[in-house]
Design an enzyme around this catalytic site. Structure first.
Site, mmCIF file in Angstrom:
data_model
loop_
_atom_site.group_PDB
_atom_site.id
_atom_site.type_symbol
_atom_site.label_atom_id
_atom_site.label_comp_id
_atom_site.label_asym_id
_atom_site.label_seq_id
_atom_site.Cartn_x
_atom_site.Cartn_y
_atom_site.Cartn_z
ATOM 1 N N CYS A 121 -6.413 52.458 -40.809
ATOM 2 C CA CYS A 121 -5.281 51.527 -40.767
ATOM 3 C C CYS A 121 -4.266 51.986 -39.722
ATOM 4 O O CYS A 121 -3.512 52.933 -39.957
ATOM 5 C CB CYS A 121 -4.625 51.447 -42.146
ATOM 6 S SG CYS A 121 -3.168 50.396 -42.167
ATOM 7 N N CYS A 156 -0.608 51.576 -40.826
ATOM 8 C CA CYS A 156 -0.146 52.596 -41.771
ATOM 9 C C CYS A 156 0.082 53.935 -41.049
ATOM 10 O O CYS A 156 1.047 54.634 -41.332
ATOM 11 C CB CYS A 156 -1.159 52.836 -42.881
ATOM 12 S SG CYS A 156 -1.930 51.361 -43.508
ATOM 13 N N ASP A 157 -0.830 54.311 -40.145
ATOM 14 C CA ASP A 157 -0.838 55.685 -39.624
ATOM 15 C C ASP A 157 -0.508 55.816 -38.147
ATOM 16 O O ASP A 157 -0.291 56.926 -37.660
ATOM 17 C CB ASP A 157 -2.232 56.308 -39.862
ATOM 18 C CG ASP A 157 -2.588 56.304 -41.339
ATOM 19 O OD1 ASP A 157 -1.674 56.467 -42.165
ATOM 20 O OD2 ASP A 157 -3.773 56.120 -41.670
#
Ligand code: NAP
Length: 322
Positions: free
Chosen positions: A136, A139-140
């Site tokens: 992701c 997300c990261d």
């Protein structure tokens, strides 16, 4: 939710499909409960930019999820935060067993559990998950600002995520096993025009290596020549497709070879009153708008199913009069 309560409709999964089903079900005056174990919005929450949901030229997946959720709740949709352990179909009603031991009963059930990203299965992938390996970018990606990352895959997801990462990182290597991307033409063009993305064609990632501070290198093999090379990179983002979450699909429901549920055009399975929608359902394309459309179709069909079922029940004569 009280014990022995009989719902008209139980929706399992709170992504765009489940929430759309919730909106249509509430508007059809069905007594409905939606069960979701995680955040409402599902996979949609992980999209940085959604640019193809009609009515919104640009919206983040998180914001769109909140809009879906608020819309559904504005009609009074009951939402239960729990995991579903099993779905047990019945002739009179279906049962949905929750992980906390409770059981919900409903005339109709809509299963909208979506799916999860597939894994490559190479050395280092599992070991360094969270230490440089990710599924992701939204997300990261933040953790890789001004660093070098490798993205694996050639579909829409890989291209979208590579473009997202290119806004943050120093360099993206996009590793694809063929010499042509599978992604839509518009995404292909954007990727190929992005100077921070370097294509690594005809190549597969074979190993992810790390030192004490996390991932620092990946091994890549050319599928035509067999030649191996190392790419210095602090992150490995893997987007090679999707695994449908079919674990709750009851026996007797038809699935294709890839594990997607086959339904009719009402999204109904071979079990009357059991509907499957969204990314779990076999279909040509998986999009937010398509999941939403599935949700509305299934809820309307469920409303018809419940109405027919109730009127049949009310016509049944007591045994002593029959
Ligand atoms: P996908 O379309 O199935 O693409 C998977 C990619 O990974 C393909 O390029 C495939 O290569 C590659 N791949 C698969 N297994 C691999 C392996 N073991 N090693 C190396 N490469 C591997 O998956 P997706 O990109 O996640 O998209 C899923 C669905 O969602 C699609 O229908 C897509 O259109 C849709 N989607 C739409 C949007 C959007 O419209 N905004 C965004 C994301 C996803 P090959 O090409 O060689 O098979």
């Amino acid at each position: 939710m009280t014990e022995n309560e009989l719902y008209d409709l139980i929706i399992v999964g709170g992504g765009p499909g489940g929430l759309s089903a919730g909106i249509y079900a509430m508007r059809a005056a069905l007594k409905t409960v939606l069960v979701e174990k995680g955040a409402q919005g599902g996979q949609m929450t992980m999209s940085d930019e959604v640019e193809n949901y009609p009515g919104f030229e640009h919206i983040s997946g998180m914001e769109l999820s909140m809009k879906f959720s608020e819309h559904a709740r504005s009609y009074g949709l009951e939402v239960v935060s729990d995991e579903v352990a099993a779905i047990e179909p019945g002739l009179d009603f279906h049962e949905v067993r929750l992980a906390d031991g409770e059981t919900l009963r409903g005339y109709a059930v809509i299963l909208a559990t979506g799916g999860n990203p597939k894994q490559l299965g190479v050395p280092g992938e599992e070991k360094y998950y969270g230490k440089g390996v990710s599924y992701c970018a939204v997300c990261d990606g933040f953790f890789f600002r001004d660093k070098t990352v490798v993205v694996v895959g050639g579909g829409d997801t890989a291209c979208e995520e590579a473009l997202y990462l290119a806004k943050l990182v120093k360099q993206v290597y996009l590793v694809h096993r063929r010499d042509e991307l599978r992604a839509s033409k518009i995404l292909q063009k954007r990727v190929l025009d992005e100077c921070k993305i370097e294509m690594v064609w005809n190549s597969v990632l074979t190993e992810i290596l790390a030192d004490d501070s996390g991932v620092n290198q990946v091994s890549v093999k050319n599928t035509l020549t067999g030649e191996e090379r190392k790419i210095e990179a602090e992150g490995a983002f893997i987007f090679i497709g999707f695994h449908p979450n079919h674990e709750l699909v009851p026996a007797g429901v038809k699935m294709n070879a890839d594990g997607y549920v086959v339904t009719d055009d009402k999204c109904e399975t071979a079990i009357p009153g059991l509907f499957v929608i969204g990314d779990l359902r076999e279909k040509y394309a998986r999009q937010i708008v398509i999941s939403a459309a599935d949700g509305s179709t299934a809820a309307l069909a469920a409303a018809h199913f419940v109405e027919t079922k109730k009127s049949a029940e009310s016509c049944e004569l007591p045994a002593e009069l029959g």
